[in-house]
Design a protein around this motif. Structure first.
Motif, PDB file in Angstrom:
ATOM      1  N   GLU A 174       0.855  -1.187   0.000  1.00  0.00           N
ATOM      2  CA  GLU A 174       0.000   0.000   0.000  1.00  0.00           C
ATOM      3  C   GLU A 174       0.888   1.232   0.000  1.00  0.00           C
ATOM      4  OE1 GLU A 174      -2.711  -0.245   3.317  1.00  0.00           O
ATOM      5  OE2 GLU A 174      -3.481  -2.199   2.676  1.00  0.00           O
ATOM      6  N   LYS A 175       0.772   2.021  -1.061  1.00  0.00           N
ATOM      7  CA  LYS A 175       1.564   3.248  -1.209  1.00  0.00           C
ATOM      8  C   LYS A 175       3.054   2.975  -1.041  1.00  0.00           C
ATOM      9  CE  LYS A 175      -2.279   6.030   0.404  1.00  0.00           C
ATOM     10  NZ  LYS A 175      -2.809   6.849   1.470  1.00  0.00           N
ATOM     11  N   GLY A 176       3.512   1.880  -1.628  1.00  0.00           N
ATOM     12  CA  GLY A 176       4.923   1.527  -1.588  1.00  0.00           C
ATOM     13  C   GLY A 176       5.391   0.918  -0.279  1.00  0.00           C
ATOM     14  N   GLU A 177       4.465   0.699   0.650  1.00  0.00           N
ATOM     15  CA  GLU A 177       4.807   0.130   1.960  1.00  0.00           C
ATOM     16  C   GLU A 177       4.300  -1.308   2.047  1.00  0.00           C
ATOM     17  OE1 GLU A 177       4.407   1.178   6.704  1.00  0.00           O
ATOM     18  OE2 GLU A 177       3.049   2.152   5.311  1.00  0.00           O
ATOM     19  N   LEU A 178       5.151  -2.191   2.577  1.00  0.00           N
ATOM     20  CA  LEU A 178       4.810  -3.596   2.735  1.00  0.00           C
ATOM     21  C   LEU A 178       3.920  -3.781   3.958  1.00  0.00           C
ATOM     22  CD1 LEU A 178       5.338  -6.430   1.546  1.00  0.00           C
ATOM     23  CD2 LEU A 178       7.324  -6.568   3.048  1.00  0.00           C
ATOM     24  N   ILE A 179       2.779  -4.433   3.743  1.00  0.00           N
ATOM     25  CA  ILE A 179       1.803  -4.705   4.812  1.00  0.00           C
ATOM     26  C   ILE A 179       1.604  -6.210   4.900  1.00  0.00           C
ATOM     27  CG2 ILE A 179      -0.585  -4.335   5.600  1.00  0.00           C
ATOM     28  CD1 ILE A 179       1.076  -1.732   5.465  1.00  0.00           C
ATOM     29  N   TYR A 180       1.578  -6.729   6.131  1.00  0.00           N
ATOM     30  CA  TYR A 180       1.301  -8.146   6.352  1.00  0.00           C
ATOM     31  C   TYR A 180      -0.136  -8.285   6.838  1.00  0.00           C
ATOM     32  CZ  TYR A 180       6.409  -8.746   6.361  1.00  0.00           C
ATOM     33  OH  TYR A 180       7.735  -8.762   6.027  1.00  0.00           O
ATOM     34  N   GLU A 181      -0.891  -9.155   6.175  1.00  0.00           N
ATOM     35  CA  GLU A 181      -2.261  -9.447   6.572  1.00  0.00           C
ATOM     36  C   GLU A 181      -2.302 -10.856   7.146  1.00  0.00           C
ATOM     37  OE1 GLU A 181      -4.467  -8.870   2.954  1.00  0.00           O
ATOM     38  OE2 GLU A 181      -4.139  -6.704   2.992  1.00  0.00           O
ATOM     39  N   VAL A 182      -2.852 -10.987   8.339  1.00  0.00           N
ATOM     40  CA  VAL A 182      -2.867 -12.267   9.044  1.00  0.00           C
ATOM     41  C   VAL A 182      -4.287 -12.550   9.525  1.00  0.00           C
ATOM     42  CG1 VAL A 182      -1.897 -13.585  10.964  1.00  0.00           C
ATOM     43  CG2 VAL A 182      -0.502 -11.820   9.863  1.00  0.00           C
ATOM     44  N   SER A 183      -4.773 -13.771   9.284  1.00  0.00           N
ATOM     45  CA  SER A 183      -6.078 -14.196   9.792  1.00  0.00           C
ATOM     46  C   SER A 183      -5.863 -15.275  10.846  1.00  0.00           C
ATOM     47  CB  SER A 183      -6.943 -14.769   8.661  1.00  0.00           C
ATOM     48  OG  SER A 183      -7.195 -13.792   7.687  1.00  0.00           O
ATOM     49  N   VAL A 184      -6.579 -15.150  11.965  1.00  0.00           N
ATOM     50  CA  VAL A 184      -6.464 -16.091  13.078  1.00  0.00           C
ATOM     51  C   VAL A 184      -7.846 -16.643  13.408  1.00  0.00           C
ATOM     52  CG1 VAL A 184      -5.851 -16.359  15.511  1.00  0.00           C
ATOM     53  CG2 VAL A 184      -4.472 -14.876  14.046  1.00  0.00           C
ATOM     54  N   ILE A 185      -7.945 -17.965  13.448  1.00  0.00           N
ATOM     55  CA  ILE A 185      -9.198 -18.613  13.835  1.00  0.00           C
ATOM     56  C   ILE A 185      -9.079 -19.057  15.286  1.00  0.00           C
ATOM     57  CG2 ILE A 185     -10.665 -20.654  13.516  1.00  0.00           C
ATOM     58  CD1 ILE A 185     -10.181 -20.428  10.522  1.00  0.00           C
ATOM     59  N   ASP A 186     -10.039 -18.617  16.087  1.00  0.00           N
ATOM     60  CA  ASP A 186     -10.135 -19.031  17.490  1.00  0.00           C
ATOM     61  C   ASP A 186     -11.324 -19.976  17.583  1.00  0.00           C
ATOM     62  OD1 ASP A 186     -10.503 -19.341  20.225  1.00  0.00           O
ATOM     63  OD2 ASP A 186     -10.151 -17.224  20.681  1.00  0.00           O
ATOM     64  N   ARG A 198       2.254  -3.301   9.849  1.00  0.00           N
ATOM     65  CA  ARG A 198       3.296  -2.685   9.029  1.00  0.00           C
ATOM     66  C   ARG A 198       4.545  -3.552   9.105  1.00  0.00           C
ATOM     67  NH1 ARG A 198       4.300   3.445  10.465  1.00  0.00           N
ATOM     68  NH2 ARG A 198       6.238   2.694   9.567  1.00  0.00           N
ATOM     69  N   ALA A 199       5.144  -3.835   7.976  1.00  0.00           N
ATOM     70  CA  ALA A 199       6.356  -4.658   7.948  1.00  0.00           C
ATOM     71  C   ALA A 199       7.556  -3.899   8.514  1.00  0.00           C
ATOM     72  CB  ALA A 199       6.654  -5.112   6.519  1.00  0.00           C
ATOM     73  N   LYS A 200       7.547  -2.590   8.419  1.00  0.00           N
ATOM     74  CA  LYS A 200       8.698  -1.797   8.885  1.00  0.00           C
ATOM     75  C   LYS A 200       8.921  -1.938  10.391  1.00  0.00           C
ATOM     76  CE  LYS A 200      10.637   0.399   5.484  1.00  0.00           C
ATOM     77  NZ  LYS A 200      11.887  -0.134   5.042  1.00  0.00           N
ATOM     78  N   ASP A 201       7.819  -1.944  11.165  1.00  0.00           N
ATOM     79  CA  ASP A 201       7.977  -1.947  12.616  1.00  0.00           C
ATOM     80  C   ASP A 201       7.073  -2.957  13.334  1.00  0.00           C
ATOM     81  OD1 ASP A 201       5.503  -0.711  12.316  1.00  0.00           O
ATOM     82  OD2 ASP A 201       6.191   1.253  13.002  1.00  0.00           O
TER      83      ASP A 201
END
Length: 178
Positions: free
Chosen positions: A61-73, A85-88
């Motif tokens: 998104e806008k040149g920034e790496l984003i991690y999307e994670v789904s968790v099933i409980d 955010r992948a940066k921090d």
């Protein structure tokens, strides 16, 4: 007719170049050592939130790496979607929903993970033991009576897929069909 054909060839080659540039950009972002690795984010999620990771995906998104994670409980019968955010590693979005009928295949795979006391990050590590590629997507699934992890990877040679059986903790041959 000749002009149309030349235009089509130019358009096709431009589209191909754009796809190659997009892959290169994603590969560069994933190779940036200033970003937290996908495996580290997975470990962070497993320690901080109840449930089992059922899906991991990258986005830009806008040149920034984003991690999307789904968790099933399974206890709360929910699926929680996170964006980091992948940066921090900072959480930028969280959404909790009740499990629905279309989550049943992932739920079967999650149940097998729980029965075997496996974590998503450990399964990914096992599946990628021989690979230096970067994860683009990882998802638990259940099909043909097999619960498995499907990985989509990228490296200098391009994209690839692999499947890893949860029950046997071994690679599966990839099936191809139309």
């Amino acid at each position: 007719m000749a002009r149309w054909l030349v235009g089509l060839v130019l358009f096709s080659s431009t589209g191909f170049s754009a796809a190659c540039l997009a892959e290169t950009s994603v590969l560069q972002l994933l190779s940036d050592e200033q970003n937290i690795s996908p495996q580290m984010i997975m470990l962070q999620v497993e320690k901080a939130y109840p449930g089992v990771i059922s899906e991991f995906e990258i986005d830009v998104e806008k040149g920034e790496l984003i991690y999307e994670v789904s968790v099933i409980d399974t206890n709360a019968e929910t699926i929680t979607e996170f964006e980091f955010r992948a940066k921090d590693g900072r959480l930028i979005h969280q959404q909790v929903e009740s499990l629905e009928t279309d989550d049943k295949d992932e739920l079967k795979a999650v149940s097998m993970m729980e029965d075997k006391s496996l974590t998503f990050s450990n399964l990914v590590k096992q599946a990628m033991s021989d690979s230096q590629a970067h994860i683009v997507e990882a998802q638990l699934d259940h099909d043909l009576n097999i619960s498995y992890l499907e990985l989509k990877l990228i490296d200098e040679d391009g994209k690839s897929k692999l499947a890893f059986d949860i029950k046997t903790e071994r690679p599966l041959p990839m099936l191809k069909w139309n």
